[in-house]
Motif scaffolding. Structure first.
Motif, mmCIF file in Angstrom:
data_model
loop_
_atom_site.group_PDB
_atom_site.id
_atom_site.type_symbol
_atom_site.label_atom_id
_atom_site.label_comp_id
_atom_site.label_asym_id
_atom_site.label_seq_id
_atom_site.Cartn_x
_atom_site.Cartn_y
_atom_site.Cartn_z
ATOM 1 N N ALA A 1 0.823 -1.220 0.000
ATOM 2 C CA ALA A 1 0.000 0.000 0.000
ATOM 3 C C ALA A 1 0.853 1.264 0.000
ATOM 4 O O ALA A 1 0.554 2.230 -0.713
ATOM 5 C CB ALA A 1 -0.949 -0.007 1.195
ATOM 6 N N LYS A 2 1.923 1.279 0.777
ATOM 7 C CA LYS A 2 2.759 2.481 0.832
ATOM 8 C C LYS A 2 3.412 2.762 -0.516
ATOM 9 O O LYS A 2 3.572 3.927 -0.914
ATOM 10 C CB LYS A 2 3.825 2.338 1.919
ATOM 11 C CG LYS A 2 3.268 2.306 3.336
ATOM 12 C CD LYS A 2 4.397 2.165 4.352
ATOM 13 C CE LYS A 2 3.861 2.032 5.756
ATOM 14 N NZ LYS A 2 4.941 1.870 6.758
ATOM 15 N N ASN A 3 3.792 1.709 -1.219
ATOM 16 C CA ASN A 3 4.349 1.895 -2.563
ATOM 17 C C ASN A 3 3.325 2.529 -3.493
ATOM 18 O O ASN A 3 3.666 3.344 -4.362
ATOM 19 C CB ASN A 3 4.800 0.550 -3.147
ATOM 20 C CG ASN A 3 6.003 -0.023 -2.428
ATOM 21 O OD1 ASN A 3 6.800 0.708 -1.845
ATOM 22 N ND2 ASN A 3 6.140 -1.335 -2.465
ATOM 23 N N MET A 4 2.065 2.167 -3.306
ATOM 24 C CA MET A 4 1.004 2.732 -4.136
ATOM 25 C C MET A 4 0.818 4.215 -3.851
ATOM 26 O O MET A 4 0.685 5.031 -4.775
ATOM 27 C CB MET A 4 -0.301 1.970 -3.903
ATOM 28 C CG MET A 4 -0.230 0.518 -4.308
ATOM 29 S SD MET A 4 -1.675 -0.420 -3.751
ATOM 30 C CE MET A 4 -1.161 -2.101 -4.144
ATOM 31 N N PHE A 5 0.803 4.582 -2.571
ATOM 32 C CA PHE A 5 0.727 6.000 -2.215
ATOM 33 C C PHE A 5 1.854 6.773 -2.877
ATOM 34 O O PHE A 5 1.629 7.822 -3.510
ATOM 35 C CB PHE A 5 0.824 6.171 -0.694
ATOM 36 C CG PHE A 5 -0.469 6.049 0.041
ATOM 37 C CD1 PHE A 5 -1.244 7.168 0.310
ATOM 38 C CD2 PHE A 5 -0.924 4.821 0.484
ATOM 39 C CE1 PHE A 5 -2.429 7.067 1.007
ATOM 40 C CE2 PHE A 5 -2.112 4.694 1.180
ATOM 41 C CZ PHE A 5 -2.866 5.816 1.437
ATOM 42 N N ARG A 6 3.077 6.285 -2.702
ATOM 43 C CA ARG A 6 4.240 6.984 -3.238
ATOM 44 C C ARG A 6 4.163 7.101 -4.762
ATOM 45 O O ARG A 6 4.424 8.169 -5.338
ATOM 46 C CB ARG A 6 5.513 6.258 -2.835
ATOM 47 C CG ARG A 6 6.790 6.982 -3.277
ATOM 48 C CD ARG A 6 8.056 6.271 -2.842
ATOM 49 N NE ARG A 6 8.197 4.977 -3.496
ATOM 50 C CZ ARG A 6 8.009 3.805 -2.894
ATOM 51 N NH1 ARG A 6 7.656 3.765 -1.613
ATOM 52 N NH2 ARG A 6 8.156 2.674 -3.557
ATOM 53 N N THR A 7 3.763 6.019 -5.430
ATOM 54 C CA THR A 7 3.679 6.027 -6.890
ATOM 55 C C THR A 7 2.653 7.027 -7.387
ATOM 56 O O THR A 7 2.928 7.816 -8.305
ATOM 57 C CB THR A 7 3.315 4.618 -7.401
ATOM 58 O OG1 THR A 7 4.367 3.712 -7.066
ATOM 59 C CG2 THR A 7 3.104 4.612 -8.908
ATOM 60 N N PHE A 8 1.473 7.037 -6.798
ATOM 61 C CA PHE A 8 0.418 7.935 -7.273
ATOM 62 C C PHE A 8 0.769 9.394 -6.991
ATOM 63 O O PHE A 8 0.444 10.287 -7.787
ATOM 64 C CB PHE A 8 -0.922 7.557 -6.641
ATOM 65 C CG PHE A 8 -1.422 6.193 -7.058
ATOM 66 C CD1 PHE A 8 -0.990 5.599 -8.226
ATOM 67 C CD2 PHE A 8 -2.316 5.490 -6.259
ATOM 68 C CE1 PHE A 8 -1.430 4.339 -8.609
ATOM 69 C CE2 PHE A 8 -2.775 4.235 -6.629
ATOM 70 C CZ PHE A 8 -2.329 3.654 -7.810
ATOM 71 N N GLU A 9 1.436 9.653 -5.880
ATOM 72 C CA GLU A 9 1.883 11.019 -5.597
ATOM 73 C C GLU A 9 2.949 11.456 -6.593
ATOM 74 O O GLU A 9 2.937 12.603 -7.071
ATOM 75 C CB GLU A 9 2.416 11.112 -4.167
ATOM 76 C CG GLU A 9 1.331 11.030 -3.103
ATOM 77 C CD GLU A 9 1.858 11.221 -1.693
ATOM 78 O OE1 GLU A 9 1.043 11.516 -0.793
ATOM 79 O OE2 GLU A 9 3.091 11.093 -1.488
ATOM 80 N N GLU A 10 3.874 10.568 -6.912
ATOM 81 C CA GLU A 10 4.938 10.915 -7.857
ATOM 82 C C GLU A 10 4.384 11.151 -9.258
ATOM 83 O O GLU A 10 4.800 12.086 -9.951
ATOM 84 C CB GLU A 10 5.991 9.804 -7.892
ATOM 85 C CG GLU A 10 6.846 9.717 -6.635
ATOM 86 C CD GLU A 10 7.798 8.531 -6.655
ATOM 87 O OE1 GLU A 10 7.718 7.713 -7.615
ATOM 88 O OE2 GLU A 10 8.609 8.400 -5.723
ATOM 89 N N LEU A 11 3.449 10.326 -9.673
ATOM 90 C CA LEU A 11 2.912 10.454 -11.031
ATOM 91 C C LEU A 11 2.046 11.700 -11.180
ATOM 92 O O LEU A 11 2.162 12.431 -12.169
ATOM 93 C CB LEU A 11 2.097 9.210 -11.389
ATOM 94 C CG LEU A 11 2.899 7.923 -11.619
ATOM 95 C CD1 LEU A 11 1.961 6.736 -11.813
ATOM 96 C CD2 LEU A 11 3.821 8.055 -12.834
ATOM 97 N N THR A 12 1.166 11.957 -10.224
ATOM 98 C CA THR A 12 0.255 13.101 -10.323
ATOM 99 C C THR A 12 0.882 14.389 -9.813
ATOM 100 O O THR A 12 0.399 15.478 -10.105
ATOM 101 C CB THR A 12 -1.028 12.850 -9.525
ATOM 102 O OG1 THR A 12 -0.709 12.717 -8.134
ATOM 103 C CG2 THR A 12 -1.742 11.588 -10.013
ATOM 104 N N LYS A 13 1.959 14.247 -9.031
ATOM 105 C CA LYS A 13 2.585 15.386 -8.341
ATOM 106 C C LYS A 13 1.582 16.097 -7.432
ATOM 107 O O LYS A 13 1.631 17.318 -7.225
ATOM 108 C CB LYS A 13 3.222 16.350 -9.338
ATOM 109 C CG LYS A 13 4.430 15.746 -10.042
ATOM 110 C CD LYS A 13 5.133 16.720 -10.944
ATOM 111 C CE LYS A 13 6.474 16.169 -11.427
ATOM 112 N NZ LYS A 13 6.410 14.805 -11.982
#
Length: 560
Positions: A251-263
């Motif tokens: 789950a934490k990887n998902m948070f980080r990924t979506f934040e990085e992609l959408t900024k």
């Protein structure tokens, strides 16, 4: 929401639509704007009955405002009063509506608070699940949970039950001692009542649509983690804590990924995920408090199903950006929620596992849609012109086709422009509602391209292209001639011809070359000068347009 099971999925359908160019207006007219709901709920469990006490705070949108019309299905009202004055108001019900006559005329400068006290035995919206008992032993305790999408909230509280109206909420849910209540936003506190029951007070200070309002009552164990400063809660049945790392470990990887992609940082103050029994869907993105089917989560015990669980968890989290932060303005635009959440499953996989896994997911989604579209007699575009507020809108067009079209959109404008445009789209409309035109505008402004053709065929049109390719090679001139025909059935909603900017890879006995071509007519011819006899051709090798079927006929050698 995730509509399809990890193990299998069922096809749903909607009715056929009319020509896509003159699309009707699916937005719902409003005469007021709800600001805040205060929801107080008690239960009569043996009779599957609720005691409701809801205060609706709203502001008129025009002058001469004297009548309030709210959605309310099966609510037996005892009193309706203006508060804090506690002035009793006249009301009437008709169908799934309640009409309240105000004490005077109001204007947009006024704020009006109406308190409704009522009982109900909800047929939708709130679901009472009996305990699971085996040989006299309770295997799983009883539960009560809500499901709001599409329009089920008004079965348990009076509301403007349509996605275009967003309000903050506050919940006071009374449960038995020893039970847990999971609700939206921050848990403000718990109060033990004189009868031994406990009231949980939740407050969600960010406006959201009514279909995202939720609570769950039952016996759970909470496993806690934290991402940055965001508390994460995983609510599972007692004794089942071992499922958490298997189902939610990434789950934490998902948070980080979506934040990085959408900024854009995760926009809320917590994120809970709770398993429940007898849930009709895989998951539901209730704001800050996602509901998951226990059958789906327990599937993480099996290696073959863990990838599907991972997609489910990432899909529901992605809705925190696409669906909750920005929300479709009406149900015809649901693809803006579900298509993006489906696409973000693949985008997460690309970050974690590489481009090939991303393409595998996109390819799988495209194939699911194409198979369904081939046998489904009732079809629609991504913009669903006959969308109904029921389960028919949760289908392979809205989800799988939506995700694959967004992939093609990304390939059309380029990776850097695509993510920059999504950042513009999300920031411009955050905490608000969107239509397809809002997405198109953000992409056109950012890319500098006119994308009318793209949205016309992929969003407002239905189906997908079906290509038949005939190869004719002239050995004397070393020329390969391709005749490409679009043979998809034309039915009024499927384009006669799609515009398809593609690359073709041609292998010969002496090497490989790649050419660009743009297919735009029902039948077209293309010629390529080669350095030898072609041995293989690949159309769209990089799968920029996965929503297509291609039949390449055997090579014919021209004899003269």
């Amino acid at each position: 929401m995730t509509a399809f099971s990890i193990i299998f999925f069922s096809f749903t359908f909607v009715l056929p639509v009319s020509a896509q160019t003159g699309k009707p207006n699916f937005n719902r007219a409003q005469t007021f704007d709800v600001q805040h709901y205060i929801l107080r709920i008690n239960f009569d469990r043996p009779n599957k009955k609720i005691y409701g006490d809801t205060t609706v705070r709203l502001k008129p949108l025009s002058n001469n405002f004297k009548l309030i019309e709210l959605d309310a299905a099966g609510l037996d009202f005892e009193t309706v009063a203006l508060v804090p004055e506690n002035k009793i108001l006249q009301f009437r019900t008709s169908g799934e509506k309640v009409y309240v006559e105000l004490d005077k005329i109001y204007s947009p400068e006024d704020t009006i608070s109406i308190r409704f006290v009522y009982t109900a035995m909800p047929k939708k919206g709130i679901y009472f699940v009996d305990a699971e008992v085996e040989n006299g032993k309770i295997i799983r305790d009883s539960q009560i949970w809500t499901q709001g999408e599409a329009e089920e909230a008004h079965h348990w509280f009076p509301s403007f039950d349509f996605p275009s109206d967003k309000a903050t909420t506050e919940q006071y849910i009374t449960a038995e001692k020893g039970e847990t209540v999971v609700g939206n936003g921050e848990l403000i506190g718990q109060t033990e009542n004189s009868d031994g029951k406990v009231t949980f007070h939740y407050k969600m200070p960010v406006p959201h649509s009514t279909y995202l309002v939720s609570f769950i009552v039952g016996k759970f164990v909470k496993v806690s983690e934290i991402y940055k400063t965001i508390p994460l809660g995983f609510y599972v049945y007692p004794g089942k804590e071992s499922i958490v790392p298997k189902a939610y470990g990434r789950a934490k990887n998902m948070f980080r990924t979506f934040e990085e992609l959408t900024k854009i940082d995760y926009p809320y103050n917590k994120y809970d995920q709770t398993m429940v029994a007898n849930f009709n869907f895989g998951g539901m993105e209730n704001i800050t408090a996602t509901t998951m089917a226990d059958t789906e989560i327990f599937a993480a015990d099996f290696n073959f199903a863990q990838g599907g669980v991972e997609d489910l968890v990432s899909h529901e989290l992605a809705h925190s950006w696409f669906g909750n932060l920005v929300t479709c303005k009406n149900w015809a635009e649901l693809w803006l929620n579900e298509g993006f959440a489906t696409f973000m499953e693949a985008a997460y996989r690309e970050k974690m596992y590489g481009r090939q896994d991303y393409l595998r997911k996109i390819r799988s989604d495209a194939k699911q849609f194409i198979v369904d579209d081939a046998v489904n007699k009732n079809r629609h575009g991504l913009f669903n012109q006959l969308a109904r507020p029921d389960d028919s809108i949760f289908d392979t067009t809205t989800y799988q086709k939506g995700g694959a079209v967004i992939h093609t959109l990304r390939e059309t404008v380029g990776d850097e422009v695509f993510w920059r445009a999504l950042n513009v789209y999300l920031n411009r409309h955050k905490f608000g509602n969107v239509e397809t035109s809002d997405l198109q505008t953000a992409l056109e402004e950012t890319s500098g391209k006119n994308l009318e053709w793209f949205f016309r065929q992929w969003v407002y049109g239905a189906g997908s292209p079906k290509l038949d390719v005939i190869q004719l090679y002239n050995p004397k001139s070393k020329t390969l001639r391709l005749t490409v025909s679009q043979v998809q059935k034309v039915d009024g909603i499927t384009p006669e011809s799609f515009i398809l900017p593609l690359e073709i890879e041609i292998k010969t006995t002496n090497g490989t070359k790649t050419e660009k071509l743009e297919i735009k007519n029902r039948m077209e011819n293309f010629s390529f000068k080669l350095n030898g006899k072609p041995t293989e051709i690949k159309l769209d090798k990089n799968e920029k347009i996965p929503l297509k079927t291609v039949r390449i006929q055997p090579l014919v050698i021209q004899s003269k």
